[in-house]
Design a protein around this motif. Structure first.
Motif, PDB file in Angstrom:
ATOM      1  N   ARG A  75      47.748  34.443 -36.815  1.00 48.33           N
ATOM      2  CA  ARG A  75      47.212  35.761 -36.486  1.00 48.33           C
ATOM      3  C   ARG A  75      47.614  36.189 -35.077  1.00 48.33           C
ATOM      4  N   ALA A  76      47.494  35.283 -34.107  1.00 46.37           N
ATOM      5  CA  ALA A  76      47.818  35.630 -32.729  1.00 46.37           C
ATOM      6  C   ALA A  76      49.303  35.930 -32.566  1.00 46.37           C
ATOM      7  N   GLY A  77      50.156  35.200 -33.288  1.00 50.66           N
ATOM      8  CA  GLY A  77      51.586  35.458 -33.197  1.00 50.66           C
ATOM      9  C   GLY A  77      51.931  36.871 -33.633  1.00 50.66           C
ATOM     10  N   LYS A  78      51.265  37.332 -34.682  1.00 44.74           N
ATOM     11  CA  LYS A  78      51.491  38.702 -35.147  1.00 44.74           C
ATOM     12  C   LYS A  78      51.089  39.711 -34.079  1.00 44.74           C
ATOM     13  N   TRP A  79      49.895  39.525 -33.495  1.00 43.91           N
ATOM     14  CA  TRP A  79      49.414  40.469 -32.495  1.00 43.91           C
ATOM     15  C   TRP A  79      50.202  40.376 -31.196  1.00 43.91           C
ATOM     16  N   ALA A  80      50.677  39.185 -30.850  1.00 42.28           N
ATOM     17  CA  ALA A  80      51.483  39.052 -29.636  1.00 42.28           C
ATOM     18  C   ALA A  80      52.773  39.856 -29.750  1.00 42.28           C
ATOM     19  N   LYS A  81      53.396  39.822 -30.925  1.00 41.69           N
ATOM     20  CA  LYS A  81      54.609  40.624 -31.134  1.00 41.69           C
ATOM     21  C   LYS A  81      54.303  42.114 -31.031  1.00 41.69           C
ATOM     22  N   ILE A  82      53.183  42.530 -31.627  1.00 40.19           N
ATOM     23  CA  ILE A  82      52.823  43.944 -31.610  1.00 40.19           C
ATOM     24  C   ILE A  82      52.541  44.420 -30.187  1.00 40.19           C
ATOM     25  N   THR A  83      51.785  43.647 -29.439  1.00 42.14           N
ATOM     26  CA  THR A  83      51.396  44.092 -28.097  1.00 42.14           C
ATOM     27  C   THR A  83      52.560  44.030 -27.116  1.00 42.14           C
ATOM     28  N   GLN A  84      53.411  43.021 -27.240  1.00 45.85           N
ATOM     29  CA  GLN A  84      54.549  42.980 -26.330  1.00 45.85           C
ATOM     30  C   GLN A  84      55.530  44.107 -26.627  1.00 45.85           C
ATOM     31  N   ALA A  85      55.720  44.426 -27.907  1.00 43.24           N
ATOM     32  CA  ALA A  85      56.554  45.578 -28.245  1.00 43.24           C
ATOM     33  C   ALA A  85      55.888  46.866 -27.770  1.00 43.24           C
ATOM     34  N   GLY A  86      54.552  46.918 -27.854  1.00 40.46           N
ATOM     35  CA  GLY A  86      53.821  48.091 -27.385  1.00 40.46           C
ATOM     36  C   GLY A  86      53.984  48.305 -25.893  1.00 40.46           C
ATOM     37  N   LEU A  87      53.907  47.228 -25.110  1.00 37.06           N
ATOM     38  CA  LEU A  87      54.081  47.361 -23.666  1.00 37.06           C
ATOM     39  C   LEU A  87      55.478  47.884 -23.336  1.00 37.06           C
ATOM     40  N   GLU A  88      56.480  47.441 -24.076  1.00 38.47           N
ATOM     41  CA  GLU A  88      57.844  47.916 -23.847  1.00 38.47           C
ATOM     42  C   GLU A  88      57.937  49.426 -24.055  1.00 38.47           C
ATOM     43  N   ARG A  89      57.163  49.956 -24.998  1.00 38.45           N
ATOM     44  CA  ARG A  89      57.202  51.389 -25.274  1.00 38.45           C
ATOM     45  C   ARG A  89      56.317  52.188 -24.315  1.00 38.45           C
TER      46      ARG A  89
END
Length: 370
Positions: A338-352
């Motif tokens: 679960r955390a791996g999924k959210w880590a990808k989402i949030t790190q991609a979000g910060l990039e945007r």
């Protein structure tokens, strides 16, 4: 429960472990380095998601109390252009309870309730052996436990017993300031921020203001810079920091910049993360949760995950108290996925959100709101 359990860290995740175990009648030692609950400012506000943080509070029997304290109106979100033009203005429905806000201090006090915390107990390291886990505390004291849960945040001292990995800098820094009693002292800025959050996105920088209870507003200036961008500044010199920030945001609308002009103090918070795929080889008697396990950008998910992980781990331990090792191992595998999924989402979000294309930030919010 015959097993002696220690939780290191009295943040949301650690307190969730302790509170749910307490609800099931199982004692737990909570070790916290702060000298007391009021030792430092508790932080700003959190939006607790219905399927994450709110679910954790339900497992702790605290959801009714949360609903009394929470602020559904805090879900409002407004986005401005750098010239002050309102680009988006989302208002929650009267019955919207998807992510109501609550002050961190109120959440901490709600979770603390009847718990006894060993305040001023600074853990320096933990050492597993064939008889359990030895917890070493500053001053030379040692204590043995059967299970130690590391909920001690980004710079966890428990993590080194499981993993050599340490957080790395994202390239984005946040400088935080605050305005108190905004509706009386700064009514123009109170109207600008609205009931929830207000954000302005420019090229590689952003300014975000978020309302808490009692007219308290936290302001976050975010920008891409080297981690030592402030090496030539005295952090205690508020005017020097303010001047540097105003130069970074030069040309933005005057009402937006007033959020920085009227702040009294400034706190430097470089954003660090752990790798999105951070895991470890299971070690009997030690585990991690929350930022200690999966530090990610602060985009509204980290505290929610920590709360749910803490509650889930405690429920599982209470259901099978004889030997927690298999329970902990299964918990870790669920947490990693679960955390791996959210880590990808949030790190991609910060990039945007902090990028060379401000339109990418607005598009991200359009996707979330839809």
């Amino acid at each position: 429960m015959r097993q002696r359990i220690a939780v290191v860290g009295a943040g949301p995740g650690g307190l969730a472990v302790a509170r749910v175990l307490h609800r099931h009648g199982h004692p737990v030692a909570v070790l916290e380095r702060d000298s007391g609950p009021a030792a430092r400012p508790p932080g700003g506000t959190l939006d607790l998601h219905k399927g994450l943080g709110q679910l954790a509070l339900a497992k702790a029997g605290l959801l009714p109390q949360f609903r009394v304290l929470s602020r559904p109106e805090g879900q409002a979100m407004r986005i401005l252009d750098v010239d002050g033009t309102v680009l988006r203005d989302w208002q929650p429905r009267p019955d919207d309870d998807a992510n109501p806000e609550i002050d961190r201090g109120q959440l901490r006090d709600l979770l603390l309730g009847p718990l006894e915390v060993r305040w001023g107990c600074r853990v320096t390291r933990v050492a597993p052996d064939d008889r359990g886990v030895v917890v070493h505390v500053a001053g030379g004291r040692q204590e043995r436990f059967d299970l130690v849960v590391g909920a001690d945040g980004a710079w966890s001292r428990v993590r080194s017993a499981l993993s050599p990995v340490t957080p790395h800098y994202t390239g984005v820094t946040t400088v935080e300031t605050a305005l108190d009693d905004i509706d009386t002292r700064h009514p123009d800025l109170g109207r600008l921020v609205g009931d929830g959050a207000m954000a302005v996105y420019g090229v590689n920088r952003a300014l975000v203001a978020q309302r808490g209870s009692g007219g308290h507003v936290r302001v976050h200036a975010q920008f891409r810079a080297p981690v030592d961008w402030h090496a030539d500044l005295d952090p205690a010199d508020a005017e020097a920091v303010r001047s540097r920030l105003l130069a970074l945001f030069d040309g933005w609308a005057a009402p937006v910049l007033d959020l920085l002009r009227r702040g009294d103090t400034f706190t430097h918070r470089p954003l660090h993360v752990l790798p999105v795929d951070h895991t470890w080889t299971h070690v009997r008697g030690v585990t991690l949760l929350g930022d200690a396990a999966h530090l990610m950008p602060p985009l509204g998910v980290g505290a929610n995950l920590a709360l749910l992980e803490g509650a889930e781990l405690a429920e599982a331990l209470a259901a099978d108290p004889a030997d927690p090792d298999e329970t902990v191992w299964a918990f870790e595998e669920r947490m990693w996925a679960r955390a791996g999924k959210w880590a990808k989402i949030t790190q991609a979000g910060l990039e945007r959100l902090v990028s060379s294309d401000p339109a990418a930030a607005i598009a991200l919010f359009d996707e979330v709101q839809s």
